[in-house]
Each structure stands twice: as structure tokens, then as C-alpha cells.
Design a protein around this motif. Structure first.
Motif, PDB file in Angstrom:
ATOM      1  N   ASP A  73       0.830  -1.208   0.000  1.00  0.00           N
ATOM      2  CA  ASP A  73       0.000   0.000   0.000  1.00  0.00           C
ATOM      3  C   ASP A  73       0.864   1.258   0.000  1.00  0.00           C
ATOM      4  O   ASP A  73       0.359   2.363   0.133  1.00  0.00           O
ATOM      5  CB  ASP A  73      -0.949  -0.001   1.201  1.00  0.00           C
ATOM      6  N   GLN A  75       2.505   4.331  -1.348  1.00  0.00           N
ATOM      7  CA  GLN A  75       2.153   5.097  -2.540  1.00  0.00           C
ATOM      8  C   GLN A  75       3.343   5.812  -3.142  1.00  0.00           C
ATOM      9  O   GLN A  75       3.302   6.208  -4.298  1.00  0.00           O
ATOM     10  CB  GLN A  75       1.055   6.099  -2.194  1.00  0.00           C
ATOM     11  N   TYR A  79       7.985   7.599   0.945  1.00  0.00           N
ATOM     12  CA  TYR A  79       7.374   7.322   2.247  1.00  0.00           C
ATOM     13  C   TYR A  79       8.175   6.264   3.015  1.00  0.00           C
ATOM     14  O   TYR A  79       8.272   6.295   4.231  1.00  0.00           O
ATOM     15  CB  TYR A  79       5.931   6.831   2.088  1.00  0.00           C
ATOM     16  N   GLY A  83       9.987   6.824   6.439  1.00  0.00           N
ATOM     17  CA  GLY A  83       9.569   5.942   7.527  1.00  0.00           C
ATOM     18  C   GLY A  83      10.716   5.239   8.217  1.00  0.00           C
ATOM     19  O   GLY A  83      10.644   4.922   9.397  1.00  0.00           O
ATOM     20  N   ALA A  91      14.858  -0.835   8.516  1.00  0.00           N
ATOM     21  CA  ALA A  91      13.557  -1.304   8.041  1.00  0.00           C
ATOM     22  C   ALA A  91      13.244  -2.694   8.573  1.00  0.00           C
ATOM     23  O   ALA A  91      12.087  -3.047   8.800  1.00  0.00           O
ATOM     24  CB  ALA A  91      13.530  -1.305   6.519  1.00  0.00           C
ATOM     25  N   GLY A  92      14.284  -3.466   8.786  1.00  0.00           N
ATOM     26  CA  GLY A  92      14.078  -4.821   9.293  1.00  0.00           C
ATOM     27  C   GLY A  92      13.529  -4.857  10.709  1.00  0.00           C
ATOM     28  O   GLY A  92      12.998  -5.879  11.148  1.00  0.00           O
ATOM     29  N   ALA A  94      11.099  -2.845  11.752  1.00  0.00           N
ATOM     30  CA  ALA A  94       9.732  -2.334  11.800  1.00  0.00           C
ATOM     31  C   ALA A  94       8.816  -3.384  12.402  1.00  0.00           C
ATOM     32  O   ALA A  94       8.925  -4.574  12.096  1.00  0.00           O
ATOM     33  CB  ALA A  94       9.262  -1.964  10.402  1.00  0.00           C
ATOM     34  N   ALA A  95       7.917  -2.903  13.261  1.00  0.00           N
ATOM     35  CA  ALA A  95       7.049  -3.850  13.969  1.00  0.00           C
ATOM     36  C   ALA A  95       6.074  -4.541  13.033  1.00  0.00           C
ATOM     37  O   ALA A  95       5.653  -5.670  13.279  1.00  0.00           O
ATOM     38  CB  ALA A  95       6.292  -3.102  15.064  1.00  0.00           C
ATOM     39  N   THR A  96       5.708  -3.838  11.967  1.00  0.00           N
ATOM     40  CA  THR A  96       4.692  -4.380  11.065  1.00  0.00           C
ATOM     41  C   THR A  96       5.192  -4.306   9.629  1.00  0.00           C
ATOM     42  O   THR A  96       5.843  -3.348   9.245  1.00  0.00           O
ATOM     43  CB  THR A  96       3.401  -3.537  11.174  1.00  0.00           C
ATOM     44  N   GLU A  97       4.858  -5.339   8.887  1.00  0.00           N
ATOM     45  CA  GLU A  97       5.122  -5.310   7.445  1.00  0.00           C
ATOM     46  C   GLU A  97       3.924  -4.681   6.765  1.00  0.00           C
ATOM     47  O   GLU A  97       2.788  -4.871   7.204  1.00  0.00           O
ATOM     48  CB  GLU A  97       5.286  -6.746   6.899  1.00  0.00           C
ATOM     49  N   ARG A  98       4.186  -3.966   5.710  1.00  0.00           N
ATOM     50  CA  ARG A  98       3.068  -3.373   4.981  1.00  0.00           C
ATOM     51  C   ARG A  98       2.188  -4.451   4.352  1.00  0.00           C
ATOM     52  O   ARG A  98       2.657  -5.544   4.027  1.00  0.00           O
ATOM     53  CB  ARG A  98       3.598  -2.475   3.856  1.00  0.00           C
ATOM     54  N   ALA A  99       0.915  -4.093   4.196  1.00  0.00           N
ATOM     55  CA  ALA A  99       0.006  -4.995   3.478  1.00  0.00           C
ATOM     56  C   ALA A  99       0.555  -5.176   2.069  1.00  0.00           C
ATOM     57  O   ALA A  99       0.982  -4.219   1.432  1.00  0.00           O
ATOM     58  CB  ALA A  99      -1.383  -4.389   3.433  1.00  0.00           C
ATOM     59  N   GLU A 100       0.557  -6.399   1.613  1.00  0.00           N
ATOM     60  CA  GLU A 100       1.231  -6.729   0.350  1.00  0.00           C
ATOM     61  C   GLU A 100       0.322  -7.616  -0.473  1.00  0.00           C
ATOM     62  O   GLU A 100      -0.423  -8.421   0.072  1.00  0.00           O
ATOM     63  CB  GLU A 100       2.534  -7.458   0.704  1.00  0.00           C
TER      64      GLU A 100
ATOM     65  N   ARG B 115      -1.708  -8.782  14.994  1.00  0.00           N
ATOM     66  CA  ARG B 115      -0.402  -8.850  14.332  1.00  0.00           C
ATOM     67  C   ARG B 115       0.163 -10.266  14.482  1.00  0.00           C
ATOM     68  O   ARG B 115       0.398 -10.725  15.598  1.00  0.00           O
ATOM     69  CB  ARG B 115       0.551  -7.825  14.928  1.00  0.00           C
ATOM     70  N   ARG B 118       4.459 -10.206  12.105  1.00  0.00           N
ATOM     71  CA  ARG B 118       4.651  -8.846  11.594  1.00  0.00           C
ATOM     72  C   ARG B 118       3.660  -8.471  10.509  1.00  0.00           C
ATOM     73  O   ARG B 118       3.813  -7.462   9.846  1.00  0.00           O
ATOM     74  CB  ARG B 118       6.087  -8.645  11.063  1.00  0.00           C
ATOM     75  N   LEU B 313       5.308   4.194   7.711  1.00  0.00           N
ATOM     76  CA  LEU B 313       4.491   5.396   7.834  1.00  0.00           C
ATOM     77  C   LEU B 313       3.061   5.127   7.387  1.00  0.00           C
ATOM     78  O   LEU B 313       2.810   4.261   6.553  1.00  0.00           O
ATOM     79  CB  LEU B 313       5.070   6.510   6.966  1.00  0.00           C
ATOM     80  N   TYR B 325       0.869   2.752  11.532  1.00  0.00           N
ATOM     81  CA  TYR B 325       0.514   1.981  10.340  1.00  0.00           C
ATOM     82  C   TYR B 325      -0.588   0.962  10.646  1.00  0.00           C
ATOM     83  O   TYR B 325      -1.457   0.691   9.828  1.00  0.00           O
ATOM     84  CB  TYR B 325       1.751   1.270   9.785  1.00  0.00           C
TER      85      TYR B 325
END
Lengths: 664, 338
Positions: A73, A75, A79, A83, A91-92, A94-100, B115, B118, B313, B325
Motif C-alpha cells: 500500500d 504510494q 514514504y 519511515g 527497516a528490518g 519495523a514492527a509491522t510489514e506493509r500490506a502486500e 499482528r 509482523r 508510515l 501503520y
């Protein structure tokens, strides 16, 4: 979900069809998404079950994945930079992975019902099982019990599905369509390996109702096809594939090799010259009669012309194999049966013309006669080892071809002229015999590699190219099927590749994939083609509406490199060794001492002629037959008596040379 | 007039979209005309906002309202203990009108996104909730069928407010009343989901918004509320200077928040992104958690977890400076299903 091996239960959907106004589904293409752990990839065959019945039937659509997209997601890439504070390493954490998303585009292979042909509906997407694959590729029509014409070409694998892909013999070997063309980069063991495997598969599965079948393979480079009768190294995975596809994992049982002699005439001009393998290698030698018919092959544009053609025709019709006498320009009667005889005839004729100060003979100008003499006489030099002055013929066994036999003609180390001559004559003869139905088999596969060279898309027309075009366009009606291979399909004559009903593609060069011929493939499919592993092929076949990716096993025959190491090519040998080895293949009782005696007594040409005649006849008593071919040596006793020498000290006198070196 | 029985059980047909809602209500209320083309403008109604006020914080951590560094502003983000995210959405559209009286179609939804490895997935124990209702002032609607009048899915927006004021026929007043009702419905759904979480899970829930509405949630150690809007700014007096001077990774002293008719919680401000060159409230969130014995450590810990949620972000959402997020993902999820 999928298990640890990536297998998905057949009844569990792996994706959902999606369509938007911007990217709608059509009757030939649809889109679906899957979980990111899904075992779907380019080339995967899937099934869509529609939700609403059409004419009372729930539509089922089969498709093959031709393109894939992945995105999140996010854009703007900026970003992500912001982020992670510009640090990729963070980046590794990050608590959450982006929706993919994994979004795939599939090309429709088949819709059921086939009418009305509608855009692909929304629905669940399933991984195709074996039955689905058979339906999707329309293999169900030729795998019916009692009417099976399927020839396994490989195994389709995806998500735990192992499905044998069959080619339809009616479309691979005729009569509906025919011919097979393989493209692929050199050195990746794809083209030759695929042909070796496919020949084994054809021999194992060729329907009985279609009669007998054999193959003629032209080995045009290296030792690739030189060890088809020797077992190769197979891994367990290969054996599993052989078993699954019902093909015996062994070398070909009936293989015969043909190769001309080398220029000296001592040994055979083949990489399969190791003594241990000579038992099924037959010399290939032709005389004047065999060659003159294909003189066009060896004459270039400057050579040939209406005048030269007319004289060659005259010689072929009126001179060769006929008693030629009562000509005022000839000093004697001639019976021309060999290149030697022809040279004698030319020499006599030219001497007569010069003697009578004439510049033409039977409307043929003396210059034309000299030119034709020069070119024809030259043939035996240019094709030394293949063409004999003596006219001795040792040929491919036209008329007695065996079912499931492979005949390999090794032309790998020959000059181009000799290769062309062999190719032209053998294929023409095969065609003639198939037309007359007296070849010995009903169907014949001819394998030619390096089609770039023999049937190029550009350049002047050659006899060999014309012949290949003829096979490609009309061969299937005769049972003559062309299996051809090349590195660059784009450089082969369009009508040759265009008439190949089935096309196989191994790993391709990126430059080649950039040519217009591959524009019908999606970018992802082209990328896959450029990165195919050994043992993988893309298959196009008349029944398949889209190309399919398959795996095939390593051929069960010894690979060229292994064979060359295990059976090294025979070194340059002496005349006595050459005779000994040749005659020993017929009679193990032939001794080296006896051969040495023969060599001491007779000339090299005479000995070679005797060897050739013996090999051709294969007599019961080899030594007697061999000696009978030699002119008798008169003992030199009288000379010894006159000179007063003792009998014990006499030596045999060599016979005179065959030709008179002082004669012009 | 054709009427479908509406018994509120959900077993009958009920509109699933604004388009259906327009036709549905048009069939049931006479002299009712559909209103088209407003769906794209529905966001303009937004949420009913209270007037901005500055409130003196009642500090419960020490005696002075001060800033406390909980993380190195330039350091790496640590780990987060949040197991899930809760958010709700609302959508309001005028689908019809009768003599200028607006009939509002409101959709509210709430979901918890769990979650796992992740990645965020729907919480399997309690499905996301979506409610669709009509909001109309019964007192101004002519010939309102009894079936609609008694249906809990048709909400009266003409009732007097807490101060006893009845909204006038002014369409803006009626809209404000409708928006307030929709907002209440959304908060109710969010509260139900949060309470369900606290009853069934041991992990920590990140709630978008206040947790003071629920006595259960406000006392639970399994939920933390994070407020992005600051209509009530607990920074009266000297505290304001402290608040606007905070840098990333700093929090304020913990103070008590106890709104009337709601439940008290411990609260503090946290600067999650640097406001250098931005407005004073950029990157500023207020955190609500159940009060506990060791509130200082608890506030530090929760603050660090919130800071750890700073990536990825939530862009392109305009509230990305304060929104995690996980919350954006939940909003996108609700947008897809509602």
C-alpha cells in the motif's frame, strides 16, 4: 493452506478472481490474487470455478499464469525512506510489514462450457490437479482408453502437482500436423538432451496402430549423439520421472552409426572411432553414381549454369554406367562407373578434341567440358573419405530400416561440402523410399541440429534449404517428420519453423527474446525463458492454447562429454592398424602379423579398396575374400635365379602403381 | 405502498449500500425524493467536533508537569508489545429527503487487526462489525410507517440533546444531530470490540482514540488508547510551554483524565515525530492507560512501544504524523468491508 512442501489441498482455493474497470477480465485473460505464501508462479495452471451457472452449467475456466505483480500500500518510495529515516537496515526492525499483494494475470487455456464464450467471471481460484491439467490442455481428447495417442514430453510441476504433459502423436508425427523445433542456448544441455529424451518417449509410446517408426539423426557437431547406445548417468529424480512417464530409463537398443573415412582412408572420420565401439559403426562411402545425382549440392552459382548443367545431365544420362564407344574423339571404349573412370573419359575426350583441333563436342564447348571436368573431379578431393574414386558404395540401409532403430550419420568433422552432400542425398533417398513405402518403417524422424546453418532465414537459396522446406511442408503426408534444433529461431527460415506443429524452448538468449517472434509472450514468460534451468522446457503444441513449462529427465544415454572421456577418439593410425581394426570387426581371427604381410605386399589404395569391399560384403572367410580383392603378386624367383641369389634371400616385388604417373 | 417486514433481527432484507438504501426508503416513505451524487461529498460531514479547550492537567506522576525522555530521538526504534490494533470508521450519506428533511444513511464499522509474524490479519475470535442505519428526525417526517418507527435500525435524530434542546428543521442542525448519532454508534462498536478483546486476550491492544467510555477497558492492562486530535488540550498554564517544547522521544508527566460521565484513566502526551519546522501539535499524541502502581515505568514502556510503531508510515493519510501503520491498515480494512 499449503503444507511445508507447498502442497495445497485440491478443494482449497488459493486465490480469488478480481477485476476492475481499469483492468477487466476478458474471455482470454483474467486476474486473481493469492496469499503471499501461495505456490503460484509464472506457468502455473489454475482453475476458476464460477459462482453463477451459465445455461445451467457452472462455468469452469482453466488458465495459465503469464504475469505476476507484487506491491504494497506504499504510494511513494519516499514514504518508505522517511519511515525508516533513510536507513535500509532499520527497516528490518519495523514492527509491522506493509500490506502486500500477489496479483497474477492468467491467460485462458480453456473454458467449459466453450459456448457462449464469456469474460471470465469472478470466482475462487484453485490449483489445477492432474485431471484439471488434462482438461485444460485438451489432452483428454487424445488420452482416451483405446485411442491414446499421447507422447509424454515432460512433467508439469506446481504446488505439489506432478502432471505428465502429453503431446498428441497425430500432431507431432503426423498426419494432422507434424515436426518439432527446439530452440535454446548452446552449452546448456537442452536441445540435444531434449531430443534424446523425446525420441525415447516416442519409441516407448508411439501407438501401435500407427505402425513402425525409426529415426535418422545427423550429428553435426561434437560427440553429442555418438553414444546413444551407451547407458548414461541418471539421478533418482530422473528415474522417478521415467517411471511416471512410462519410459524405460536405458539407452537405445538398436543404434547404427555411419561415418565416412578420413581423408587418408585409414580410419573413420568420427568421434566414435574408439575400437570398443566400432562394432555398429559402418563406413559411409559413395561412388560416382551416388554423387552425380546431387552434383548441384556441391556446385556453387558460378559453377552451375545452363551449359554446365546440360553437360552434367548428359554425363549422368548417357555416360555413367553405359558402354560409351563409337565416338570419333575417343581413342577407346569407356565404361564409366567411378570417378577414376570419369577422369579417364574426360582425359581421353579432351585429348581427342585437342588432337583434332576442335573446340566443341556434341554442342558442348571445350571450355565447358574443362570446367565440368575440373569441378566433378574435384569432388572426390573435396569430399575425400566419403566419395571414392573406385565407386565402392557403403550406404545407409535404405529399404531395411528397423522399427525403433536409430541411425546416426556423423558428419560433425566433415567439410561443409561433404556435410551438404550427405544430408541432401540421405534425405532425398529417405523421401523416395517413404513415397514408395519401402523404407522398412512407416514413419521416420529426421533430426537436424544447427538449423540456423542449414535453413537460414536469409542468404541465397541452397539445395539443402529447399529440401528442408520441402520436408517441413510436405513431409507429414509421407511419414517423414523433421525434428530440428537451433540456437536462434529468429534466424531460421520462417516456413521451416512455421510448419513445426510443436515447438520446444530451452533457456533463451535475451537478444533472441527481444526479436519480434517472441512478442506474443508476456514479459514474465520471456523472463522465465531467459532463466530456465537445465531440464526445463517451454512447450507449444497445437492442442495447447498457451505455452506450457515442463520438466524432462536427463536422457538415459551417455552424454557426449562423458563418452569422449570414456571412449577417446582413436589416434591417427597406421595403415596396418587401420586394416587390422577394420577386419577384426568381421573376424576376430584376423592376426596383426597377417595384416602386416599384406601391407608389405600391396599398395595402400589397393589395400583400402580391398578393405572396403570386404566390409561391404561381410564374407564368411574374411582373409580369403580380402586376398582375392588384391592383384596376385608374382614371385621373383626367376630374377633370383638369374642373379644367383638364394631362395631364402628373395623378396616380393611390389605391384605397379595403379595410375601411370607419367601420363598427362 | 409495499412494505417489507423489518423486525430488527437481520433476517429480512436490509440495504447493503447507499444506492439500495435510497431505493428502500423511497419505497416506504411517501413524497420522498432520492438525493444523488452526494456520496463523494459524504466526508465533508466529518465528525461532530467539540470546541477546542485548554485544560489544566492534574499531574499524578510527581508534582510538576514536565517532559521526560523515554527514547533516544536519533536512535533505532525498539520493539513493540502491541499485539493488535482497534479502530472504527463511519460513513454518512444523505440518500433521500422529504420536504427538505434529510434522511441519512450511516455506516459504522469497527475491527481489531491482529499482528501475526509482523503482518496484520483480522482477529479471528471476534469478526469485524459493520452496522448500517437510517438516521432521520421522526418528528419532522410525514407518514412514517410504524414498521420503520419501531425498527432499531432507524434512529431518531430529532430527539432533544443532553441539554434538552430539540434540533430545529434547519438541515444543518439535523445533519449535525445525525452525525452525532452516527458517531455514538461507531464509538459503541469500538467499545464492544475493545471490551471483547480485554475479555478474551492477554496481549496489548492499541486503541485508536479514548478508552474512557468503557469501565472495563479503562481499567484493563490490555488496552492503551492513543488520541490524535487535541480538542481538549491538557496543557493549561505553564504546561503548555512544556508541551510544545517536547522533542521526539519525550513524554510528559502522567496526569489523570476523568471526563464527566466517563471513566478515569492515566494519561500523558508523547511526541512521536519531531515537530521542527512544523506546527506545535505535529507528531503529538495523548496516551490513555489504566492507572497502576508503577505508572512511571508503565508510561515509559508504553511510550517506547508507541514510538516503535513509527514505521512504516501511515502516509498518504493526512494524519500520518500521529497515526500508526496498524491503525491505517485497520481503516483500509474497514473501508474494504463496509
Amino acid at each position: 493452506m499449503s503444507d511445508s512442501f507447498g502442497r495445497i489441498a485440491a478443494n482449497e482455493p488459493l486465490g480469488r478472481v478480481v477485476a476492475t474497470e481499469r483492468r477487466p477480465n476478458t474471455p482470454h485473460e483474467f486476474h486473481f490474487w493469492t496469499a503471499i505464501t501461495s505456490p503460484v508462479g509464472i506457468g502455473t495452471i489454475v482453475r476458476v470455478d464460477g459462482a453463477n451457472p451459465v445455461d445451467g452449467q457452472i462455468p469452469r475456466i482453466y488458465g495459465i499464469v503469464v504475469e505476476g505483480f507484487s506491491y504494497t500500500d506504499l504510494q511513494s518510495p519516499m514514504y518508505d525512506v522517511i519511515g525508516h529515516d533513510g536507513s535500509p537496515a532499520s527497516a528490518g526492525f519495523a514492527a509491522t510489514e506493509r500490506a502486500e499483494i500477489r496479483l497474477y494475470t492468467a491467460a485462458v487455456l480453456r473454458q467449459i462450457p466453450e459456448e457462449p464464450l464469456q469474460p471470465v467471471p469472478m470466482g475462487e481460484v484453485f490449483l489445477s490437479g492432474e485431471e484439471d491439467v488434462a482438461v485444460a490442455l485438451r489432452m483428454d481428447s487424445y488420452l482416451k482408453e483405446g485411442a491414446r495417442t499421447g507422447i509424454p514430453v515432460g512433467v508439469y510441476r506446481a504446488g505439489g502437482t506432478d502432471s505428465v504433459i502429453y503431446l498428441d502423436a497425430d500432431f507431432l508425427l503426423g498426419p494432422e500436423a507434424a515436426h518439432l523445433n527446439i530452440s535454446g542456448m548452446s552449452g546448456l544441455a537442452t536441445k540435444t538432451s531434449a531430443v534424446e529424451w523425446l525420441l525415447a518417449s516416442v519409441f516407448a509410446h508411439f501407438p501401435e496402430s500407427k505402425g513402425s517408426i525409426a529415426a535418422v539423426c545427423f550429428n553435426v557437431k561434437g560427440p553429442d549423439l555418438c553414444y546413444l547406445d551407451q547407458p548414461g548417468r541418471l539421478e533418482e529424480g530422473d528415474r522417478v520421472l521415467y517411471e511416471k512417464m512410462g519410459v524405460k530409463p536405458g539407452p537405445f537398443e538398436n543404434v547404427r552409426y555411419f561415418a565416412p573415412y578420413n581423408a587418408k582412408g585409414f580410419g573413420l572420420n568420427t568421434l566414435r572411432s574408439n575400437e570398443a565401439l566400432l562394432d555398429n559403426v559402418t563406413p559411409l562411402t559413395w561412388g560416382l553414381r551416388e554423387v552425380l545425382q546431387y552434383a548441384e549440392v556441391l556446385l556453387n552459382k558460378d559453377d552451375s549454369g545452363a551449359k554446365a548443367d546440360a553437360l552434367i545431365d548428359f554425363i549422368r544420362e548417357r555416360v555413367v554406367d553405359r558402354q560409351f564407344d563409337k565416338d570419333p574423339y575417343l581413342s577407346r571404349e569407356h565404361t564409366v562407373q567411378s570417378f577414376g573412370d570419369l577422369e579417364e573419359w574426360f582425359r581421353d575426350l579432351l585429348r581427342g578434341l585437342e588432337g583434332k583441333n576442335s573446340d566443341s563436342w556434341r554442342t558442348h564447348h571445350i571450355a565447358t567440358i574443362r570446367k565440368v571436368r575440373n569441378r566433378l573431379s574435384n569432388i572426390s578431393t573435396r569430399c575425400a573419405g566419403l566419395v571414392t574414386d573406385s565407386g565402392a558404395v557403403s550406404d545407409v540401409p535404405f529399404g531395411s530400416f528397423g522399427d525403433r532403430a536409430v541411425y546416426v550419420v556423423d558428419v560433425a568433422t566433415l567439410e561443409e561440402d561433404a556435410q551438404d552432400l550427405i544430408f541432401a542425398r540421405i534425405v532425398t533417398k529417405l523421401r523416395e523410399h517413404l513415397e514408395r513405402r519401402d523404407l522398412g518403417v512407416k514413419n521416420l524422424i529426421v533430426f537436424v541440429d544447427e538449423l540456423n546453418k542449414y535453413a537460414p532465414g536469409d542468404g541465397h537459396d541452397t539445395y539443402v534449404r529447399k529440401m528442408l522446406l520441402d520436408i517441413a511442408e510436405r513431409g507429414r503426408y509421407l511419414g517423414l517428420v523433421l525434428f530440428s534444433a537451433q540456437q536462434f529461431r529468429s534466424q531460421v527460415h520462417r516456413r521451416v519453423v512455421g510448419n513445426s506443429g510443436t515447438a520446444l524452448f530451452g533457456r533463451m538468449d535475451a537478444d533472441e527474446l527481444a526479436t519480434p517472434g517472441y512478442s506474443i509472450l508476456s514479459p514474465a514468460t520471456r523472463t522465465k525463458l531467459a532463466t530456465l534451468e537445465k531440464g526445463q522446457l517451454m512447450v507449444r503444441h497445437p492442442h495447447f492454447t498457451q505455452p506450457i513449462f515442463v520438466r524432462f529427465p536427463r536422457p538415459a544415454v551417455m552424454q557426449g562429454r562423458d563418452g569422449a572421456e570414456r571412449y577417446p577418439q582413436a589416434a591417427e593410425i597406421s595403415l596396418d592398424t587401420a586394416l587390422y581394426r577394420a577386419l577384426r570387426t568381421l573376424d576376430r581371427g584376423v592376426s596383426f602379423a597377417w595384416v602386416k604381410d599384406m601391407v608389405a605386399l600391396y599398395d595402400e589404395p589397393e589395400l583400402l579398396r580391398a578393405r572396403n569391399a570386404t566390409l561391404l560384403r561381410k564374407p564368411d572367410d574374411v582373409r580369403t575374400f580380402f586376398e582375392a580383392q588384391l592383384r596376385r603378386v608374382i614371385p621373383s624367383q626367376s630374377t633370383a635365379v638369374n642373379s644367383g641369389a638364394t631362395t631364402a634371400g628373395t623378396i616380393a616385388v611390389r605391384s605397379l602403381p595403379l595410375g601411370d604417373p607419367y601420363e598427362s | 405502498m409495499r412494505l417489507t417486514r423489518i423486525d430488527g433481527t437481520g433476517a429480512d432484507h436490509w440495504p447493503g449500500s447507499a444506492h439500495e438504501a435510497r431505493r428502500f426508503i423511497g419505497d416506504r416513505i411517501p413524497q420522498c425524493s432520492g438525493v444523488e451524487g452526494l456520496s463523494q461529498e459524504s466526508d465533508r460531514y466529518g465528525r461532530a467536533e467539540e470546541p477546542p479547550v485548554l485544560v489544566e492537567p492534574k499531574v499524578i506522576e510527581g508534582r510538576v508537569f514536565r517532559s521526560i525522555a523515554v527514547a533516544d530521538p536519533g536512535g533505532a526504534r525498539g520493539n513493540s508489545a502491541f499485539a493488535a490494533f482497534l479502530d472504527g470508521t463511519q460513513r454518512i450519506e444523505i440518500v433521500s429527503q422529504q420536504n427538505g428533511i434529510p434522511f441519512v444513511w450511516g455506516t459504522v464499522a469497527a475491527a481489531v487487526r491482529l499482528r501475526v509474524d509482523r503482518r496484520l490479519v483480522a482477529w479471528p475470535k471476534v469478526a469485524p462489525r459493520v452496522r448500517r442505519r437510517y438516521y432521520m428526525p421522526f418528528r419532522y417526517v410525514e407518514q412514517l410507517a410504524p414498521e420503520l418507527l419501531n425498527d432499531p435500525r432507524v434512529v431518531d435524530t430529532g430527539e432533544a440533546n443532553s441539554k434538552g434542546v430539540i434540533p430545529s428543521k434547519h438541515p444543518a442542525a439535523l445533519m449535525e444531530s445525525a452525525v452525532r448519532k452516527v458517531q455514538q454508534d461507531r464509538e459503541l462498536l469500538e467499545r464492544e470490540m475493545a471490551e471483547a478483546w480485554c475479555a478474551r486476550e492477554d496481549g496489548l491492544l492499541y486503541v485508536d482514540g479514548s478508552i474512557t467510555s468503557s469501565p472495563v477497558v479503562s481499567r484493563s492492562m490490555n488496552a492503551v488508547g492513543v488520541i490524535k486530535t487535541h480538542r481538549h488540550l491538557y496543557a493549561g498554564g505553564d504546561a503548555f510551554r512544556v508541551l510544545v517544547g517536547m522533542v521526539r522521544g519525550e513524554r510528559t508527566s502522567v496526569f489523570s483524565v476523568a471526563p464527566s460521565s466517563r471513566n478515569p484513566v492515566a494519561s500523558w502526551y508523547l511526541r512521536v515525530r519531531s515537530a521542527a519546522g512544523r506546527d506545535a501539535l505535529f507528531g503529538l499524541v495523548r496516551v490513555e492507560a489504566a492507572d497502576c502502581a508503577d505508572m512511571t515505568n508503565r508510561a515509559d514502556e508504553i511510550s517506547r512501544w508507541i514510538l516503535a510503531e513509527g514505521a512504516p508510515l501511515a502516509l498518504p493519510d493526512g494524519r500520518w504524523d500521529k497515526m500508526t501503520y496498524g491503525i491505517r491498515d485497520t481503516e483500509e480494512f474497514l473501508r474494504a468491508i463496509s
